[in-house]
Design an enzyme around this catalytic site. Structure first.
Site, PDB file in Angstrom:
ATOM      1  CD  GLU A 183      -1.437  -0.347   3.565  1.00  0.00           C
ATOM      2  OE1 GLU A 183      -1.962   0.658   4.045  1.00  0.00           O
ATOM      3  OE2 GLU A 183      -1.754  -1.504   3.881  1.00  0.00           O
ATOM      4  CB  CYS A 192       3.757   7.290   2.114  1.00  0.00           C
ATOM      5  SG  CYS A 192       4.410   6.167   3.347  1.00  0.00           S
ATOM      6  CB  CYS A 206       8.090  -4.869   8.116  1.00  0.00           C
ATOM      7  SG  CYS A 206       9.565  -4.111   8.851  1.00  0.00           S
ATOM      8  CB  CYS A 242       8.095  -1.778  15.524  1.00  0.00           C
ATOM      9  SG  CYS A 242       9.743  -1.356  14.917  1.00  0.00           S
ATOM     10  CB  CYS A 294       4.726  -1.304  13.189  1.00  0.00           C
ATOM     11  SG  CYS A 294       4.691  -0.981  11.425  1.00  0.00           S
ATOM     12  CB  CYS A 330       2.537   1.836   7.698  1.00  0.00           C
ATOM     13  SG  CYS A 330       3.258   3.024   8.767  1.00  0.00           S
TER      14      CYS A 330
HETATM   15  N1  SAH Z   1      10.780   0.697   8.720  1.00  0.00           N
HETATM   16  C1  SAH Z   1      10.941   2.121   8.673  1.00  0.00           C
HETATM   17  C2  SAH Z   1       9.873   2.856   7.869  1.00  0.00           C
HETATM   18  C3  SAH Z   1       8.430   2.472   8.031  1.00  0.00           C
HETATM   19  S1  SAH Z   1       7.367   3.122   9.248  1.00  0.00           S
HETATM   20  C4  SAH Z   1      11.031   2.686  10.071  1.00  0.00           C
HETATM   21  O1  SAH Z   1      10.873   1.947  11.018  1.00  0.00           O
HETATM   22  O2  SAH Z   1      11.329   3.867  10.213  1.00  0.00           O
HETATM   23  C5  SAH Z   1       7.264   4.834   9.228  1.00  0.00           C
HETATM   24  C6  SAH Z   1       7.072   5.399  10.634  1.00  0.00           C
HETATM   25  O3  SAH Z   1       5.770   5.121  11.190  1.00  0.00           O
HETATM   26  C7  SAH Z   1       8.089   4.835  11.623  1.00  0.00           C
HETATM   27  O4  SAH Z   1       8.602   5.866  12.416  1.00  0.00           O
HETATM   28  C8  SAH Z   1       7.237   3.890  12.439  1.00  0.00           C
HETATM   29  O5  SAH Z   1       7.851   3.635  13.657  1.00  0.00           O
HETATM   30  C9  SAH Z   1       5.919   4.640  12.521  1.00  0.00           C
HETATM   31  N2  SAH Z   1       4.759   3.847  12.906  1.00  0.00           N
HETATM   32  C10 SAH Z   1       4.471   2.560  12.642  1.00  0.00           C
HETATM   33  N3  SAH Z   1       3.304   2.188  13.222  1.00  0.00           N
HETATM   34  C11 SAH Z   1       2.823   3.271  13.837  1.00  0.00           C
HETATM   35  C12 SAH Z   1       1.652   3.529  14.616  1.00  0.00           C
HETATM   36  N4  SAH Z   1       0.747   2.583  14.867  1.00  0.00           N
HETATM   37  N5  SAH Z   1       1.490   4.776  15.100  1.00  0.00           N
HETATM   38  C13 SAH Z   1       2.406   5.747  14.858  1.00  0.00           C
HETATM   39  N6  SAH Z   1       3.510   5.565  14.146  1.00  0.00           N
HETATM   40  C14 SAH Z   1       3.742   4.338  13.648  1.00  0.00           C
END
Ligand code: SAH
Length: 351
Positions: free
Chosen positions: A92, A105, A112, A116, A119, A336
Site C-alpha cells: 500500500e 509514501c 516487514c 516493532c 506497527c 502503514c
Molecule cells: N521501517 C521504517 C519505515 C516504516 S514506518 C522505520 O521503522 O522507520 C514509518 C514510521 O511510522 C516509523 O517511524 C514507524 O515507527 C511509525 N509507525 C508505525 N506504526 C505506527 C503507529 N501505529 N502509530 C504511529 N507511528 C507508527
C-alpha cells in the site's frame, strides 16, 4: 518479481545492453526509457516496430505495479492506494497533498520483519523485499493516475511497509533510478528515508553520496524503553545508533529527523522528554512527534492532546527543534499496513 525481465529495475545502460542483445539498435533504449517512466505498456510504444513490441511482451514486463484499489479521504483529499504486484502480493501507499506539492509514501517490502510492537506492517512478518522497479513503479502508477488533475509526485517518503535498510541494494538502486534525468529526474532532496536503525547499513548509506533526508525511528529516550517497543534495540544500542546518526550528519551536512511515536504509559511522560533532550543536545537534528495510531491487535494506546502538548513544550524548553506530525487521512486508515491488513483479513485476496 516475475519470470519476465522487469524493465523498470534496469539502469539506462542495462536497458541498452538488453536491447542490443535482442538485436536492436542502442537508440531504442532512449525511446523505451521514455515510455516506461510514463507507465506505458508495450502496446502503447508506437514508435517501436510491431515485431519488437511483440518480442518485449513475450519476455519483459513494463509495469510491475498496478493500482488495485484507491480510497480518498473526505477530510483532506489524502489518497490511499492498494497496489498489486506481478506475483499477486499487495502493498500500500498514501498520497498526501500539501501546498508545496504531492507527497507519496512508498513501501519497500511486502510486510516487514523488524517486529516493532506498535506497527501493523510487521504483524505477519516479511513476505519479500521489493525490486527497484516495484518501488519506482509505485511512483509511476500514481503519476499516471493523478496526471489528469495536473498533479505529479513531488516528494517521496520511504515510510510505508518495510524497512528500507533491510532491502539496502534495491533501495539504493531505486534512488539512483528515481534521480536519473533520463527517467523521472526527481531530486533526492525531495526524498526522506525512514529507518528503525540498522546501524551498519546506515553507515554504508552515509557514503553513497545521496542527498536524501534520513529519518530515524527512535521512539524512546533510552535502551530500556526502546527495547519494549522495538526488537532492533536488542541488536544496536542507542549509543551506537546516535553515533551512526552523527556520522551521517557529518558526512552529508544534513540534519537527521528523529521520529518519536508517543505511546501512553511507555515513552510519553516528561521524564522521557527530559532524557531525550539531554541525549540529543548539540546534535543537528529535529524531532517529529507522532501520536500513536492505536493498533487493535496490540494493547498500545496513543497519547491525549495534553500529553502531546506537554511533551512538545518540554522539548522546546530544552531547545530541541520539534514539531508534531500532521495527521492526514484519518478516515481512510492512513497509517502503514492498515489497509492491506484489513483486505487480507477479508480473505478475498492472496498476498
Ligand atoms: N521501517 C521504517 C519505515 C516504516 S514506518 C522505520 O521503522 O522507520 C514509518 C514510521 O511510522 C516509523 O517511524 C514507524 O515507527 C511509525 N509507525 C508505525 N506504526 C505506527 C503507529 N501505529 N502509530 C504511529 N507511528 C507508527
Amino acid at each position: 518479481m516475475s519470470e519476465k525481465n522487469e524493465l523498470l529495475s534496469l539502469r539506462y545502460e542495462e536497458l541498452e545492453s538488453l536491447i542490443t542483445a535482442m538485436g536492436e539498435g542502442k537508440f531504442r533504449a532512449k525511446q523505451v526509457f521514455e515510455w516506461l517512466k510514463r507507465g506505458a505498456d508495450f502496446d502503447e510504444m508506437t514508435n517501436l516496430s510491431k515485431a519488437l513490441r511483440e518480442k518485449f511482451r513475450e519476455t519483459c514486463l513494463a509495469n510491475p505495479v498496478t493500482i488495485h484499489e484507491s480510497i480518498t479521504s473526505k477530510l483532506d483529499g489524502t489518497e490511499k492506494y492498494l497496489y498489486e504486484l506481478p506475483d499477486g502480493n499487495l502493498i500500500e501507499g498514501v498520497r498526501m497533498r500539501y501546498h508545496y506539492g504531492d507527497t507519496l509514501c512508498l513501501s519497500t517490502q511486502v510486510g516487514c520483519r523488524m517486529g516493532c510492537a506498535f506497527c501493523a506492517s510487521t504483524l505477519e512478518g516479511c513476505v519479500r523485499s521489493l525490486t527497484p522497479g516495484e518501488m519506482l513503479g509505485q511512483v509511476i502508477a500514481v503519476n499516471r493516475r493523478i496526471e489528469p488533475e495536473g498533479a505529479r509526485v513531488h516528494n517521496i517518503v520511504l515510510m510505508g511497509s518495510g524497512e528500507p535498510m533491510d532491502n539496502y541494494d534495491n533501495v539504493v538502486k531505486f534512488l539512483r533510478l528515481l534521480n536519473d534525468p533520463r527517467g523521472l529526474g526527481l531530486s533526492l532532496r525531495n526524498v526522506s528515508l525512514s529507518t528503525c536503525g540498522l546501524v551498519p547499513n546506515m553507515k554504508r548509506f552515509a557514503d553513497e553520496g545521496l542527498p536524501v533526508t534520513l529519518s530515524v525511528s527512535l521512539h524512546a529516550p533510552n535502551d530500556e524503553v526502546r527495547k519494549k517497543l522495538m526488537p532492533v534495540a536488542n541488536a544496536y544500542s542507542m549509543d551506537e545508533l546516535l553515533t551512526a546518526c552523527r556520522l551521517y550528519i557529518q558526512k552529508t551536512g544534513r540534519r537527521v529527523i528523529f521520529e518519536y511515536a508517543l505511546v501512553r504509559g511507555v515513552n510519553a511522560d516528561l521524564a522521557c522528554a527530559d532524557e531525550l533532550a539531554a541525549r540529543l543536545r548539540g546534535m543537528q537534528c529535529h524531532v517529529n512527534l507522532i501520536p500513536l495510531n492505536d493498533v487493535k491487535e496490540r494493547n498500545l494506546l496513543g497519547p491525549t492532546e495534553e500529553m502531546i502538548s506537554a511533551f512538545q513544550k518540554r522539548l522546546e524548553d530544552r531547545h530541541i527543534s520539534v514539531t508534531r506530525r500532521r495527521e492526514m487521512g484519518d478516515d481512510i486508515q492512513g497509517a502503514c499496513g492498515q489497509l492491506r491488513r484489513s483486505r487480507l483479513s477479508q480473505e478475498s485476496y492472496g498476498g
